[in-house]
Motif scaffolding. Structure first.
Motif, PDB file in Angstrom:
ATOM      1  N   VAL A  62       0.821  -1.215   0.000  1.00 56.79           N
ATOM      2  CA  VAL A  62       0.000   0.000   0.000  1.00 56.79           C
ATOM      3  C   VAL A  62       0.852   1.260   0.000  1.00 56.79           C
ATOM      4  CG1 VAL A  62      -1.534   1.387   1.455  1.00 56.79           C
ATOM      5  CG2 VAL A  62      -2.100  -0.991   0.968  1.00 56.79           C
ATOM      6  N   THR A  63       1.880   1.284   0.843  1.00 55.40           N
ATOM      7  CA  THR A  63       2.746   2.470   0.898  1.00 55.40           C
ATOM      8  C   THR A  63       3.408   2.704  -0.451  1.00 55.40           C
ATOM      9  OG1 THR A  63       3.160   2.062   3.249  1.00 55.40           O
ATOM     10  CG2 THR A  63       4.678   3.544   2.101  1.00 55.40           C
ATOM     11  N   TRP A  64       3.919   1.647  -1.068  1.00 57.80           N
ATOM     12  CA  TRP A  64       4.520   1.758  -2.407  1.00 57.80           C
ATOM     13  C   TRP A  64       3.516   2.302  -3.410  1.00 57.80           C
ATOM     14  CZ3 TRP A  64       2.752  -0.622  -6.833  1.00 57.80           C
ATOM     15  CH2 TRP A  64       3.563  -0.478  -7.982  1.00 57.80           C
ATOM     16  N   LEU A  65       2.289   1.806  -3.379  1.00 57.12           N
ATOM     17  CA  LEU A  65       1.253   2.232  -4.325  1.00 57.12           C
ATOM     18  C   LEU A  65       0.962   3.722  -4.176  1.00 57.12           C
ATOM     19  CD1 LEU A  65      -0.943   1.234  -6.420  1.00 57.12           C
ATOM     20  CD2 LEU A  65      -2.501   1.184  -4.454  1.00 57.12           C
ATOM     21  N   CYS A  66       0.806   4.167  -2.931  1.00 49.93           N
ATOM     22  CA  CYS A  66       0.499   5.586  -2.700  1.00 49.93           C
ATOM     23  C   CYS A  66       1.651   6.477  -3.159  1.00 49.93           C
ATOM     24  CB  CYS A  66       0.193   5.814  -1.217  1.00 49.93           C
ATOM     25  SG  CYS A  66      -1.330   5.025  -0.640  1.00 49.93           S
ATOM     26  N   GLU A  67       2.870   6.050  -2.900  1.00 51.43           N
ATOM     27  CA  GLU A  67       4.025   6.836  -3.341  1.00 51.43           C
ATOM     28  C   GLU A  67       4.139   6.831  -4.867  1.00 51.43           C
ATOM     29  OE1 GLU A  67       7.228   4.975  -1.282  1.00 51.43           O
ATOM     30  OE2 GLU A  67       6.841   6.030   0.626  1.00 51.43           O
ATOM     31  N   TYR A  68       3.823   5.723  -5.504  1.00 57.03           N
ATOM     32  CA  TYR A  68       3.915   5.602  -6.960  1.00 57.03           C
ATOM     33  C   TYR A  68       2.989   6.603  -7.646  1.00 57.03           C
ATOM     34  CZ  TYR A  68       3.490   3.575 -11.635  1.00 57.03           C
ATOM     35  OH  TYR A  68       3.466   3.392 -12.993  1.00 57.03           O
ATOM     36  N   TYR A  69       1.806   6.786  -7.097  1.00 61.46           N
ATOM     37  CA  TYR A  69       0.842   7.706  -7.694  1.00 61.46           C
ATOM     38  C   TYR A  69       0.881   9.102  -7.056  1.00 61.46           C
ATOM     39  CZ  TYR A  69      -1.531   4.066 -10.404  1.00 61.46           C
ATOM     40  OH  TYR A  69      -1.839   3.071 -11.315  1.00 61.46           O
ATOM     41  N   GLY A  70       1.853   9.350  -6.200  1.00 65.41           N
ATOM     42  CA  GLY A  70       1.926  10.650  -5.547  1.00 65.41           C
ATOM     43  C   GLY A  70       0.723  10.922  -4.666  1.00 65.41           C
ATOM     44  N   TYR A  71       0.157   9.864  -4.070  1.00 64.88           N
ATOM     45  CA  TYR A  71      -0.978   9.918  -3.150  1.00 64.88           C
ATOM     46  C   TYR A  71      -2.267  10.386  -3.832  1.00 64.88           C
ATOM     47  CZ  TYR A  71       2.655   9.174   0.287  1.00 64.88           C
ATOM     48  OH  TYR A  71       3.713   8.645   0.985  1.00 64.88           O
ATOM     49  N   ARG A  72      -2.283  10.437  -5.164  1.00 63.90           N
ATOM     50  CA  ARG A  72      -3.511  10.721  -5.916  1.00 63.90           C
ATOM     51  C   ARG A  72      -3.833   9.483  -6.747  1.00 63.90           C
ATOM     52  NH1 ARG A  72      -2.809  17.017  -8.029  1.00 63.90           N
ATOM     53  NH2 ARG A  72      -2.572  17.948  -5.943  1.00 63.90           N
ATOM     54  N   ARG A  93       1.458   1.908   6.605  1.00 63.20           N
ATOM     55  CA  ARG A  93       0.372   1.631   5.661  1.00 63.20           C
ATOM     56  C   ARG A  93      -0.854   2.488   5.955  1.00 63.20           C
ATOM     57  NH1 ARG A  93      -0.933  -4.414   7.938  1.00 63.20           N
ATOM     58  NH2 ARG A  93       1.186  -4.704   7.188  1.00 63.20           N
ATOM     59  N   PHE A  94      -1.137   2.705   7.271  1.00 67.29           N
ATOM     60  CA  PHE A  94      -2.274   3.569   7.618  1.00 67.29           C
ATOM     61  C   PHE A  94      -1.987   5.012   7.222  1.00 67.29           C
ATOM     62  CE2 PHE A  94      -3.934   6.735  10.570  1.00 67.29           C
ATOM     63  CZ  PHE A  94      -5.304   6.610  10.314  1.00 67.29           C
ATOM     64  N   LYS A  95      -0.800   5.497   7.543  1.00 71.90           N
ATOM     65  CA  LYS A  95      -0.464   6.889   7.244  1.00 71.90           C
ATOM     66  C   LYS A  95      -0.520   7.162   5.736  1.00 71.90           C
ATOM     67  CE  LYS A  95       2.414   7.703  11.335  1.00 71.90           C
ATOM     68  NZ  LYS A  95       3.777   8.042  11.845  1.00 71.90           N
ATOM     69  N   ALA A  96      -0.048   6.180   4.940  1.00 68.59           N
ATOM     70  CA  ALA A  96      -0.069   6.361   3.486  1.00 68.59           C
ATOM     71  C   ALA A  96      -1.497   6.407   2.965  1.00 68.59           C
ATOM     72  CB  ALA A  96       0.700   5.218   2.815  1.00 68.59           C
ATOM     73  N   LEU A  97      -2.334   5.491   3.442  1.00 68.55           N
ATOM     74  CA  LEU A  97      -3.710   5.438   2.971  1.00 68.55           C
ATOM     75  C   LEU A  97      -4.519   6.623   3.491  1.00 68.55           C
ATOM     76  CD1 LEU A  97      -4.977   3.513   1.044  1.00 68.55           C
ATOM     77  CD2 LEU A  97      -5.850   2.164   2.962  1.00 68.55           C
ATOM     78  N   ARG A  98      -4.188   7.089   4.668  1.00 72.00           N
ATOM     79  CA  ARG A  98      -4.860   8.282   5.214  1.00 72.00           C
ATOM     80  C   ARG A  98      -4.611   9.488   4.304  1.00 72.00           C
ATOM     81  NH1 ARG A  98      -3.885  10.774  11.316  1.00 72.00           N
ATOM     82  NH2 ARG A  98      -5.415  12.459  11.161  1.00 72.00           N
ATOM     83  N   ARG A  99      -3.380   9.620   3.846  1.00 69.11           N
ATOM     84  CA  ARG A  99      -3.042  10.747   2.979  1.00 69.11           C
ATOM     85  C   ARG A  99      -3.709  10.627   1.608  1.00 69.11           C
ATOM     86  NH1 ARG A  99       3.240  12.412   1.663  1.00 69.11           N
ATOM     87  NH2 ARG A  99       2.823  14.098   0.164  1.00 69.11           N
ATOM     88  N   ALA A 100      -3.899   9.378   1.142  1.00 67.97           N
ATOM     89  CA  ALA A 100      -4.481   9.163  -0.193  1.00 67.97           C
ATOM     90  C   ALA A 100      -5.990   9.025  -0.159  1.00 67.97           C
ATOM     91  CB  ALA A 100      -3.872   7.896  -0.804  1.00 67.97           C
ATOM     92  N   ARG A 101      -6.596   9.040   1.021  1.00 73.09           N
ATOM     93  CA  ARG A 101      -8.017   8.771   1.129  1.00 73.09           C
ATOM     94  C   ARG A 101      -8.921   9.679   0.287  1.00 73.09           C
ATOM     95  NH1 ARG A 101     -12.534  10.055   2.686  1.00 73.09           N
ATOM     96  NH2 ARG A 101     -14.086   8.565   3.407  1.00 73.09           N
ATOM     97  N   PRO A 102      -8.612  10.971   0.113  1.00 77.17           N
ATOM     98  CA  PRO A 102      -9.479  11.837  -0.711  1.00 77.17           C
ATOM     99  C   PRO A 102      -9.623  11.366  -2.158  1.00 77.17           C
ATOM    100  CG  PRO A 102      -8.027  13.175   0.648  1.00 77.17           C
ATOM    101  CD  PRO A 102      -7.557  11.758   0.791  1.00 77.17           C
ATOM    102  N   SER A 103      -8.796  10.413  -2.590  1.00 83.87           N
ATOM    103  CA  SER A 103      -8.890   9.901  -3.958  1.00 83.87           C
ATOM    104  C   SER A 103     -10.171   9.106  -4.178  1.00 83.87           C
ATOM    105  CB  SER A 103      -7.693   8.991  -4.275  1.00 83.87           C
ATOM    106  OG  SER A 103      -6.465   9.656  -4.091  1.00 83.87           O
ATOM    107  N   PHE A 104     -10.772   8.584  -3.109  1.00 83.52           N
ATOM    108  CA  PHE A 104     -11.886   7.654  -3.238  1.00 83.52           C
ATOM    109  C   PHE A 104     -13.225   8.312  -2.956  1.00 83.52           C
ATOM    110  CE2 PHE A 104      -8.143   5.415  -1.494  1.00 83.52           C
ATOM    111  CZ  PHE A 104      -7.849   4.597  -2.571  1.00 83.52           C
ATOM    112  N   ASP A 105     -14.209   7.998  -3.814  1.00 86.90           N
ATOM    113  CA  ASP A 105     -15.578   8.459  -3.575  1.00 86.90           C
ATOM    114  C   ASP A 105     -16.328   7.506  -2.659  1.00 86.90           C
ATOM    115  OD1 ASP A 105     -15.237  10.640  -5.315  1.00 86.90           O
ATOM    116  OD2 ASP A 105     -15.718   9.388  -7.050  1.00 86.90           O
TER     117      ASP A 105
END
Length: 412
Positions: A62-72, A93-105
């Protein structure tokens, strides 16, 4: 309805390998296209570039995925399978997904154990669900509102408990609009579950070794007021190892003490000749001893063994509850479980048993617990039966031993 275009599914690695894809085949009329995002970074990138409806990735990536897309992230829906693995708000993993959470409807969380230890565990999960609307934007505000320190040395708080009797209901009321509970017993017709406690007795020499080690460890810990979860866990680990039959020395070597559990497991295998058995072990030396005594046994490492087991090709499957407790469908391969080594974790225990006792099982599930008489195994089994939180039960067991031996380090 075209409300969702691309779905990201985050699951434990073995579940991400095949479980979602296998289950989707049962719903062929939906024609869902899956892309499995596993492997090397290059293989993951290739999987992300494929045209699909659902992209399944291991929670470890998850952390790799969020970094790969720049958290968007380019997904409009998130599904967290076994969301309790995101219960730690300090985890990367929580911190990364927390930062990327606005990406999801849309966000959906799935778990059979939302609060495996205490209600403190649900804050981070609910935050990923609603962005902090129900329980607050930070774990600190949540803790301040509903909890108070339970164990502290004056500077460091080791654990918390609910503020008062009303706090628990207040939490339930806050999250009620966002959650629903579906109990298998209310919706599925499952065969009976039989829980056996099989008492195992060490020989006199092993009993003497256990008593000596137990007393030395307990007396070396001081008074029960000084005991923390960390020191209690260290003592518990030593005693659980010995109850299973072997123990690690300070230099990392293994000393074999008795074969009581191995002998009892052999009796179970003989009594169930031809029937596959799922064995849960606790320590690496347990695994080594099991493999030495049961050469036909196979270690569960991934989807290959899971498929072989479900085809009836493995007579004994060895698994650690922490590595296979979530999401694996093993119910087609057998109906007998043996707990060679017990765990204080109620979450791991319940989830591990659910690998066989789940939808699709058509035989009574028999769960055998090997409990060594006169050892800490008995306290662990009692905690699991009463569904006590692991850490609280562990501390209570250790403090009881300290009181038994007087808690005096000078005692001989």
């Amino acid at each position: 309805m075209f409300a969702v275009r691309k779905v990201l599914i985050v699951a434990p690695r073995t579940v991400a390998e095949s479980t979602w894809q296998d289950e989707a085949k049962k719903w062929q009329h939906l024609q869902l296209r899956f892309s499995t995002v596993l492997g090397t970074p290059r293989q993951r990138v290739m999987a992300l570039e494929r045209d699909a409806d659902c992209y399944v990735i291991s929670r470890d990536s998850v952390t790799w995925l969020c970094e790969y897309y720049g958290y968007r992230l380019p997904f409009d829906m998130l599904v967290l399978d076994e969301s309790s693995s995101f219960k730690n708000p300090q985890a990367k993993r929580f911190k990364a997904l927390r930062r990327a959470r606005p990406s999801f409807d849309r966000v959906v969380l799935l778990t059979g154990t939302p609060a495996p230890n205490t209600l403190m565990d649900i804050w981070s999960q609910i935050y990923l669900l609603d962005g902090g609307e129900a329980l607050g934007k930070t774990i600190t505000s949540y803790r301040t509102r509903y909890f108070r320190p339970a164990q502290t040395n004056g500077y460091i708080v080791y654990s918390y408990r609910l503020r008062d009797a009303k706090a628990e209901q207040e939490i339930y009321d806050a999250i009620a609009p966002e959650v629903m509970s579906l109990k298998a017993g209310d919706y599925l017709k499952l065969p009976p579950r039989i829980d056996n406690i099989i008492r195992v007795e060490m020989d006199s020499m092993a009993q003497k070794t256990y008593r000596t080690l137990e007393k030395e460890l307990v007396l070396g810990m001081g008074t029960d007021d000084e005991i923390t979860a960390m020191t209690a866990a260290a003592l518990s680990n030593k005693l659980l190892q010995l109850a299973n039959g072997s123990i690690y020395t300070d230099d990392g070597n293994t000393v074999d003490v008795h074969n009581a559990k191995i002998d009892k497991l052999a009796e179970i295998v003989e009594a169930n000749e031809g029937k596959p058995i799922l064995v849960f072990y606790a320590y690496k030396h347990d695994l080594e001893k099991l493999q030495q005594n049961f050469p036909e046994a196979k270690l569960l490492t991934g989807a290959v063994e899971m498929q072989e087991w479900n085809r009836g090709e493995i007579p004994m499957l060895l698994a650690h509850p922490a590595s296979c407790a979530y999401g694996l469908n093993l119910q087609a391969g057998g109906n007998i479980i043996v707990w060679f080594g017990l765990t204080w974790s109620l979450e791991q225990y319940q989830q591990a048993n659910a690998r066989l006792y789940r939808q699709g099982q058509d035989k009574p599930v028999i769960i055998n617990h090997l409990v060594t008489k006169g050892t800490i195994d008995e306290q662990v089994m009692k905690a699991l039966q009463t569904k006590a939180a692991g850490q609280d039960a562990l501390l209570a067991a250790v403090k009881a031993k300290i009181r038994e031996y007087g808690g005096n380090q000078n005692e001989t």
